[in-house]
Design an enzyme around this catalytic site. Structure first.
Site, PDB file in Angstrom:
ATOM      1  N   ASP A 178      78.404   6.127 -11.232  1.00  0.00           N
ATOM      2  CA  ASP A 178      77.169   6.561 -10.589  1.00  0.00           C
ATOM      3  C   ASP A 178      76.682   7.743 -11.435  1.00  0.00           C
ATOM      4  O   ASP A 178      77.475   8.356 -12.164  1.00  0.00           O
ATOM      5  CB  ASP A 178      77.485   6.990  -9.153  1.00  0.00           C
ATOM      6  CG  ASP A 178      76.296   7.625  -8.485  1.00  0.00           C
ATOM      7  OD1 ASP A 178      75.210   7.043  -8.513  1.00  0.00           O
ATOM      8  OD2 ASP A 178      76.459   8.742  -7.933  1.00  0.00           O
TER       9      ASP A 178
ATOM     10  N   ASP B 168      73.869  10.517 -10.452  1.00  0.00           N
ATOM     11  CA  ASP B 168      73.621  11.762  -9.713  1.00  0.00           C
ATOM     12  C   ASP B 168      74.842  12.148  -8.874  1.00  0.00           C
ATOM     13  O   ASP B 168      75.265  11.390  -8.010  1.00  0.00           O
ATOM     14  CB  ASP B 168      72.415  11.594  -8.775  1.00  0.00           C
ATOM     15  CG  ASP B 168      71.118  11.313  -9.529  1.00  0.00           C
ATOM     16  OD1 ASP B 168      70.808  12.074 -10.451  1.00  0.00           O
ATOM     17  OD2 ASP B 168      70.424  10.339  -9.183  1.00  0.00           O
TER      18      ASP B 168
HETATM   19  C1  BG6 Z   1      70.360   8.480  -6.314  1.00  0.00           C
HETATM   20  C2  BG6 Z   1      70.363   9.825  -5.633  1.00  0.00           C
HETATM   21  O1  BG6 Z   1      71.162   8.516  -7.450  1.00  0.00           O
HETATM   22  O2  BG6 Z   1      69.024   8.112  -6.700  1.00  0.00           O
HETATM   23  C3  BG6 Z   1      69.384   9.808  -4.459  1.00  0.00           C
HETATM   24  O3  BG6 Z   1      71.663  10.120  -5.174  1.00  0.00           O
HETATM   25  C4  BG6 Z   1      67.994   9.395  -4.942  1.00  0.00           C
HETATM   26  O4  BG6 Z   1      69.345  11.088  -3.864  1.00  0.00           O
HETATM   27  C5  BG6 Z   1      68.093   8.035  -5.625  1.00  0.00           C
HETATM   28  O5  BG6 Z   1      67.094   9.311  -3.835  1.00  0.00           O
HETATM   29  C6  BG6 Z   1      66.742   7.579  -6.193  1.00  0.00           C
HETATM   30  O6  BG6 Z   1      66.374   8.439  -7.231  1.00  0.00           O
HETATM   31  P1  BG6 Z   1      64.994   8.477  -7.972  1.00  0.00           P
HETATM   32  O7  BG6 Z   1      65.264   9.336  -9.184  1.00  0.00           O
HETATM   33  O8  BG6 Z   1      64.639   7.066  -8.350  1.00  0.00           O
HETATM   34  O9  BG6 Z   1      63.994   9.060  -7.043  1.00  0.00           O
HETATM   35 MG    MG Z   2      75.519   9.865  -6.503  1.00  0.00          MG
END
Ligand code: BG6
Ligand code: MG
Length: 214
Positions: A11, A13
């Site tokens: 993963d 984030d």
């Molecule tokens: C995930 C995060 O990796 O991505 C979430 O943990 C986030 O918090 C999701 O909402 C979508 O991210 P993005 O960058 O497409 O808005």
């Molecule tokens: Mg994550």
């Protein structure tokens, strides 16, 4: 525990790098503008959740009913703020622990890929100097179903050509651990609500603990 597997799907984030504070700041600007209460505890519920699903969680505190068009505009507004904040990220945001562990896993012959719900994945990887590092990247732009659906991990496994049962997933979100298990993969929990969520195969003590199990 000692695993005999061929690939590690990460993963992004909360595992490779920490963008939670930027998500929080960006959502906070939007919530304040709309007069909706939002705090770090609510922000924690957004971990691993798609952009639109995150907005729906924030709107639970609002008495207003918004149209799909308005909601789409809100997510775009948040993303514009978020992307500005991401520009502050640099290779200095990649820790030596993560960098050294990734290099050692590659040296040991593992295929390494990303499985993230974020549509900003490639931008973030570029910011932290990992733009060309992974064997494959599957992200929010490749999928129609978000975690806990296994789609993004199955896509990632397919891109590297490794069977799901030969893949290990590293996740900080419970939804991600559930997604990995639903995809027939081994799920390793690191930080967040993934830890001890009840679906994980193993709780990692730290990122470099990977070197003890792989
Ligand atoms: C995930 C995060 O990796 O991505 C979430 O943990 C986030 O918090 C999701 O909402 C979508 O991210 P993005 O960058 O497409 O808005
Ligand atoms: Mg994550």
């Amino acid at each position: 525990m000692q695993l005999k597997k061929k690939a590690v799907i990460f993963d992004l984030d909360g595992v490779i790098c920490f963008t939670d504070k930027f998500h929080y700041q960006a959502w906070k600007v939007l919530a304040d503008r709309l007069g909706i209460y939002f705090d770090e505890t609510i922000n924690n519920r957004l971990r691993g959740v798609s952009r639109m699903a995150s907005l729906e969680i924030i709107l639970e505190r609002s008495a207003m009913k918004y149209t799909q068009e308005e909601k789409a505009a809100f997510t775009e507004e948040k993303n514009d703020i978020y992307r500005e904040l991401l520009k502050k990220m640099s290779p200095a945001d990649l820790t030596d622990e993560v960098k050294d562990t990734l290099n050692e896993l590659r040296r040991r012959g593992y295929k390494l890929s990303i499985g993230s719900s974020s549509k900003n994945t490639k931008f973030i990887l570029g910011q932290i100097g990992l733009g060309d590092f992974f064997d494959a990247v599957a992200d929010g732009t490749d999928i129609v179903r978000s975690k806990p659906d296994p789609e993004v991990f199955l896509k990632s496994a397919e891109k590297i050509g490794i069977a799901p049962d030969q893949c290990v997933v590293v996740e900080d979100a419970k939804a991600g651990i559930q997604a990995a298990k639903a995809g027939g993969m081994t799920a390793l929990a690191l930080f967040g609500d993934a830890r001890d969520c009840g679906f994980e195969d193993y709780n990692l003590r730290s990122f470099d603990d990977l070197l003890n199990v792989l």
